[in-house]
Enzyme design. Structure first.
Site, PDB file in Angstrom:
ATOM      1  N   HIS A  31     -44.621   8.224  -7.243  1.00 52.55           N
ATOM      2  CA  HIS A  31     -44.457   9.276  -8.241  1.00 52.55           C
ATOM      3  C   HIS A  31     -43.960  10.528  -7.547  1.00 52.55           C
ATOM      4  O   HIS A  31     -44.344  10.788  -6.397  1.00 52.55           O
ATOM      5  CB  HIS A  31     -45.800   9.560  -8.941  1.00 52.55           C
ATOM      6  N   ASP A  82     -47.549   3.453 -15.280  1.00 56.43           N
ATOM      7  CA  ASP A  82     -46.815   2.301 -15.805  1.00 56.43           C
ATOM      8  C   ASP A  82     -47.272   0.980 -15.221  1.00 56.43           C
ATOM      9  O   ASP A  82     -46.946  -0.081 -15.742  1.00 56.43           O
ATOM     10  CB  ASP A  82     -45.315   2.472 -15.540  1.00 56.43           C
TER      11      ASP A  82
HETATM   12  N1  CMC Z   1     -41.147   1.111  -3.872  1.00 60.61           N
HETATM   13  C1  CMC Z   1     -40.710   1.211  -2.592  1.00 60.61           C
HETATM   14  N2  CMC Z   1     -40.417   2.381  -1.983  1.00 60.61           N
HETATM   15  C2  CMC Z   1     -40.576   3.489  -2.730  1.00 60.61           C
HETATM   16  C3  CMC Z   1     -41.040   3.462  -4.060  1.00 60.61           C
HETATM   17  C4  CMC Z   1     -41.324   2.218  -4.624  1.00 60.61           C
HETATM   18  N3  CMC Z   1     -41.759   2.137  -5.891  1.00 60.61           N
HETATM   19  N4  CMC Z   1     -41.100   4.732  -4.557  1.00 60.61           N
HETATM   20  C5  CMC Z   1     -40.686   5.529  -3.553  1.00 60.61           C
HETATM   21  N5  CMC Z   1     -40.373   4.788  -2.449  1.00 60.61           N
HETATM   22  C6  CMC Z   1     -39.951   5.309  -1.143  1.00 60.61           C
HETATM   23  C7  CMC Z   1     -38.479   5.730  -1.218  1.00 60.61           C
HETATM   24  O1  CMC Z   1     -37.614   4.678  -0.844  1.00 60.61           O
HETATM   25  C8  CMC Z   1     -38.452   6.873  -0.243  1.00 60.61           C
HETATM   26  O2  CMC Z   1     -38.387   6.329   1.050  1.00 60.61           O
HETATM   27  P1  CMC Z   1     -37.624   7.123   2.235  1.00 60.61           P
HETATM   28  O3  CMC Z   1     -38.420   8.360   2.492  1.00 60.61           O
HETATM   29  O4  CMC Z   1     -37.673   6.148   3.389  1.00 60.61           O
HETATM   30  O5  CMC Z   1     -36.248   7.416   1.741  1.00 60.61           O
HETATM   31  C9  CMC Z   1     -39.823   7.534  -0.395  1.00 60.61           C
HETATM   32  O6  CMC Z   1     -40.682   6.499  -0.886  1.00 60.61           O
HETATM   33  C10 CMC Z   1     -39.820   8.697  -1.383  1.00 60.61           C
HETATM   34  O7  CMC Z   1     -39.283   8.242  -2.622  1.00 60.61           O
HETATM   35  P2  CMC Z   1     -38.250   9.060  -3.504  1.00 60.61           P
HETATM   36  O8  CMC Z   1     -37.396   8.117  -4.265  1.00 60.61           O
HETATM   37  O9  CMC Z   1     -37.563  10.075  -2.669  1.00 60.61           O
HETATM   38  O10 CMC Z   1     -39.264   9.792  -4.469  1.00 60.61           O
HETATM   39  P3  CMC Z   1     -38.931  10.415  -5.867  1.00 60.61           P
HETATM   40  O11 CMC Z   1     -39.964  11.444  -6.099  1.00 60.61           O
HETATM   41  O12 CMC Z   1     -37.513  10.852  -5.945  1.00 60.61           O
HETATM   42  O13 CMC Z   1     -39.112   9.189  -6.898  1.00 60.61           O
HETATM   43  C11 CMC Z   1     -40.075   7.663  -8.392  1.00 60.61           C
HETATM   44  C12 CMC Z   1     -40.247   8.972  -7.636  1.00 60.61           C
HETATM   45  C13 CMC Z   1     -41.190   7.513  -9.419  1.00 60.61           C
HETATM   46  C14 CMC Z   1     -38.733   7.669  -9.150  1.00 60.61           C
HETATM   47  C15 CMC Z   1     -40.119   6.475  -7.370  1.00 60.61           C
HETATM   48  O14 CMC Z   1     -41.365   6.454  -6.721  1.00 60.61           O
HETATM   49  C16 CMC Z   1     -39.827   5.139  -8.038  1.00 60.61           C
HETATM   50  O15 CMC Z   1     -38.654   4.776  -8.202  1.00 60.61           O
HETATM   51  N6  CMC Z   1     -40.899   4.365  -8.434  1.00 60.61           N
HETATM   52  C17 CMC Z   1     -40.719   3.130  -9.146  1.00 60.61           C
HETATM   53  C18 CMC Z   1     -40.421   3.439 -10.617  1.00 60.61           C
HETATM   54  C19 CMC Z   1     -41.654   3.881 -11.357  1.00 60.61           C
HETATM   55  O16 CMC Z   1     -42.720   3.286 -11.256  1.00 60.61           O
HETATM   56  N7  CMC Z   1     -41.491   4.945 -12.165  1.00 60.61           N
HETATM   57  C20 CMC Z   1     -42.549   5.471 -13.035  1.00 60.61           C
HETATM   58  C21 CMC Z   1     -42.993   6.847 -12.666  1.00 60.61           C
HETATM   59  S1  CMC Z   1     -44.520   7.327 -13.462  1.00 60.61           S
HETATM   60  C22 CMC Z   1     -44.176   7.434 -15.149  1.00 60.61           C
HETATM   61  C23 CMC Z   1     -43.097   8.389 -15.492  1.00 60.61           C
HETATM   62  O17 CMC Z   1     -43.006   9.473 -14.951  1.00 60.61           O
HETATM   63  O18 CMC Z   1     -42.308   8.062 -16.370  1.00 60.61           O
END
Ligand code: CMC
Length: 443
Positions: A319, A377
Site C-alpha cells: 500500500h 483487498d
Molecule cells: N508485490 C510485489 N512487490 C511489490 C508489491 C506487491 N504487491 N507492492 C509493492 N512492491 C514492491 C515494488 O516492486 C517496489 O519495489 P522496489 O523498491 O524494488 O522498486 C516497492 O515494493 C515499492 O512499491 P511501489 O510500487 O513503489 O509502491 P506504490 O506505493 O507506488 O504502490 C501499490 C502501492 C498498492 C500500487 C502496490 O503495492 C501494488 O501494486 N500492490 C498490489 C495491488 C493492490 O493490492 N492494490 C490495492 C491497494 S489497497 C486498496 C486501494 O487503495 O484501492
C-alpha cells in the site's frame, strides 16, 4: 543546481523552512503547517512566485493536495480514523448508515438524526425509469464496472434539480441521491450482465439487506436475506467508506475543482477506482489465488513477485500509505471466518491458500524489508465470493461503499475557501522550439 531544505526550529510565532538555491544563492522562507494529527507540511504555494521553480513529485508521494477533516491514516502504525473514530470501533459498533452520516456531517447522528437520514436514503433508492433504457444499450457481457461508469455519469442527465453546486442544499441532495441509488445501479448492472430481470428496491429493508435483495432475488421465488450475511455486507461497506486522498478520491476532487456536475465527478472516481492497483485489486486477488491453485505453488509465485523483470505482483499486498498491516484487512480477516462459518463453508480451499500465502509472505525477507502487508483487498474477495458475488462485482461493491467518501470529500472541497481549480505543473522534457518541417523535407 542542487537545492537544500533546512528545517529551522519552530518559533513562537511561525515555524518555517528555508529553501536555498545552491546555484543562485537565493533563499525562500516557507511556512510549515501543522494539522491535528500527522506530519507537518511545508506550504509551497508561494514557491513559484518567489523562486520561479515548481516542485516535482510524480505519484504525489510527498504532496498534500488539500486540507481535510474527514479521514486520518497513520500508515506506519496501521491506524485509520474517520472524524476521529477508529475504523475498528466503527466496524464493530456502528452501521454503514451511521458512518455515512458521520462522513457527511462530521458527527455521529443522534437517534432522531439517524432515522431521518436512513429514511432520506431509503426514499431515494429508485432510479428514473427511463434510465433502464441505458442498460439495454450495453453488450450483455459488459463488465459491471463499465456499466457503472456509464450509468452513474448518466445521472447527470436526469437530476437537474441537484446540480447547482453553489447551493449547499442541492449539494447534499446530490450526495444523498448518489449514496441511495448506487446499490440499485450496481444491482441492475449485475442483473443485466447475467440476463435476469431487474429487481426494484424495497423500503422495508435496510441498506445492506436491500442491496443483497436486489442482487440475489428473482421474481419467481421468495428471497430471505441472512442476517449474518447482511451484517457482513454492512461491515464491508463501512471498511470501504473512505480512505482520504487516494487515486479515486483525488480524481473526484480534481474533476469537481472545475465546478463539474457532481454525478459526472463520481463517474470519474469510479473510472479511477477500476484499475488493478486500486479498487480492481480485490478482483485480481481472486484471479491470482486461482492461478496459484495450490499451496505448493506459492514459492514459485512469490519468486515471480520479487523478480523486478516479471510484472507479476502479489495482489492484495502493499500500500502506498500503510507500511504496517492495513487495519481494514485485520477486521476483514476476522469477518471472513465468521461469514464462512455462517454459510457453512467449513474448509474453503481458497481461504486456506490465502492464509498460507499471507503467512509465507509475511515471513519473507523481501516483503518484510519493503513493509508489504496484506491490504483491504486481500480478504474482501474471499468473503464476497463466499457470499455468492462473482469476481466482476467485487470492484463495483468497493465503488458503492466509497461513494459516500467521494461525496463527502467533494463537498468539503467546494466548501473550502482555499479551493481553486486543480492544475498541476510539469517538468517538460520534450523538444525546444524548432522550425516546422514541410512534408517534402521529412524524408
Ligand atoms: N508485490 C510485489 N512487490 C511489490 C508489491 C506487491 N504487491 N507492492 C509493492 N512492491 C514492491 C515494488 O516492486 C517496489 O519495489 P522496489 O523498491 O524494488 O522498486 C516497492 O515494493 C515499492 O512499491 P511501489 O510500487 O513503489 O509502491 P506504490 O506505493 O507506488 O504502490 C501499490 C502501492 C498498492 C500500487 C502496490 O503495492 C501494488 O501494486 N500492490 C498490489 C495491488 C493492490 O493490492 N492494490 C490495492 C491497494 S489497497 C486498496 C486501494 O487503495 O484501492
Amino acid at each position: 543546481m542542487a537545492d537544500k531544505l533546512s528545517d529551522s526550529k519552530p518559533s513562537k510565532n511561525a515555524h518555517t523552512v528555508t529553501l536555498t538555491d545552491n546555484f543562485t544563492g537565493k533563499t525562500c522562507e516557507l511556512p510549515v503547517l501543522k494539522g491535528s494529527e500527522g506530519p507537518m507540511v511545508i506550504d509551497v504555494r508561494r514557491l513559484y512566485a518567489e523562486t520561479g521553480h515548481f516542485t516535482y513529485d510524480p505519484g504525489f508521494t510527498s504532496t498534500g493536495s488539500c486540507e481535510s477533516a474527514i479521514t486520518y491514516i497513520d500508515g506506519d502504525e496501521g491506524i485509520l480514523m474517520h472524524r476521529g473514530y477508529s475504523i475498528e470501533d466503527l466496524a464493530a459498533k456502528s452501521s454503514f448508515m451511521e458512518v455515512c452520516y458521520l462522513l457527511l456531517q462530521g458527527e455521529l447522528p443522534t437517534k432522531k438524526q439517524r432515522s431521518a437520514f436512513e429514511s432520506t436514503i431509503t426514499y431515494h433508492t429508485m432510479l428514473h425509469e427511463q434510465m433502464l433504457n441505458l442498460y439495454r444499450g450495453f453488450r450483455r457481457d459488459s463488465h459491471p464496472m463499465a456499466i457503472m461508469v456509464g450509468v452513474v455519469g448518466a445521472l447527470s442527465a436526469f437530476y437537474h434539480d441537484s446540480t447547482d453546486i453553489s447551493d449547499p442544499r442541492q449539494r447534499m441532495i446530490a450526495s444523498h441521491r448518489l449514496i441511495a441509488k448506487m446499490p440499485t445501479i450496481a444491482a441492475m448492472a449485475y442483473k443485466y450482465s447475467i440476463g435476469q430481470p431487474f429487481v426494484y428496491p424495497r423500503n422495508d429493508l435496510n441498506y445492506a439487506e436491500n442491496f443483497l435483495y436486489m442482487i440475489f432475488a428473482v421474481p419467481c421465488e421468495e428471497f430471505i436475506v441472512r442476517p449474518a450475511v447482511a451484517r457482513a455486507m454492512d461491515r464491508i461497506f463501512i471498511l470501504h467508506a473512505d480512505h482520504e486522498q487516494n487515486a479515486s478520491t483525488s480524481t473526484v476532487r480534481i474533476a469537481g475543482s472545475s465546478g463539474a456536475n457532481p454525478f459526472a465527478c463520481i463517474a470519474a472516481g469510479i473510472a479511477s477506482l477500476w484499475g488493478p492497483a486500486h479498487g480492481g485489486a480485490n478482483e485480481a486477488v481472486l484471479q491470482m489465488l486461482h492461478e496459484i491453485g495450490s499451496k505448493d505453488k506459492i514459492p514459485e509465485f512469490l519468486k515471480r513477485a520479487k523478480d523486478r523483470n516479471d510484472p507479476f505482483r502479489l495482489m492484495g499486498f502493499g500500500h502506498r500509505v500503510y507500511k504496517n498491516y492495513d487495519p481494514r484487512a485485520a477486521v476483514l480477516r476476522e469477518s471472513c471466518h465468521e461469514v464462512l462459518e455462517d454459510l457453512g463453508v467449513r474448509d474453503d480451499p481458497l481461504l486456506d491458500l490465502a492464509m498460507e500465502l499471507e503467512r509465507i509472505a509475511l515471513e519473507d525477507p523481501y516483503f518484510v524489508e519493503k513493509k508489504l502487508f496484506p491490504n483491504v483487498d486481500f480478504y474482501s474477495g474471499i468473503i464476497l465470493k463466499a457470499m455468492g458475488f462473482p469476481t466482476s462485482m467485487f470492484t463495483v461493491l468497493f465503488a458503492l461503499a466509497r461513494t459516500v467518501g467521494w461525496v463527502a470529500q467533494w463537498q468539503e472541497m467546494i466548501e473550502d475557501p482555499n479551493h481553486r481549480i486543480s492544475r498541476p505543473r510539469q517538468l517538460y522534457t520534450g523538444p525546444s522550439k524548432r522550425p516546422f518541417v514541410p512534408m517534402a523535407k521529412r524524408g
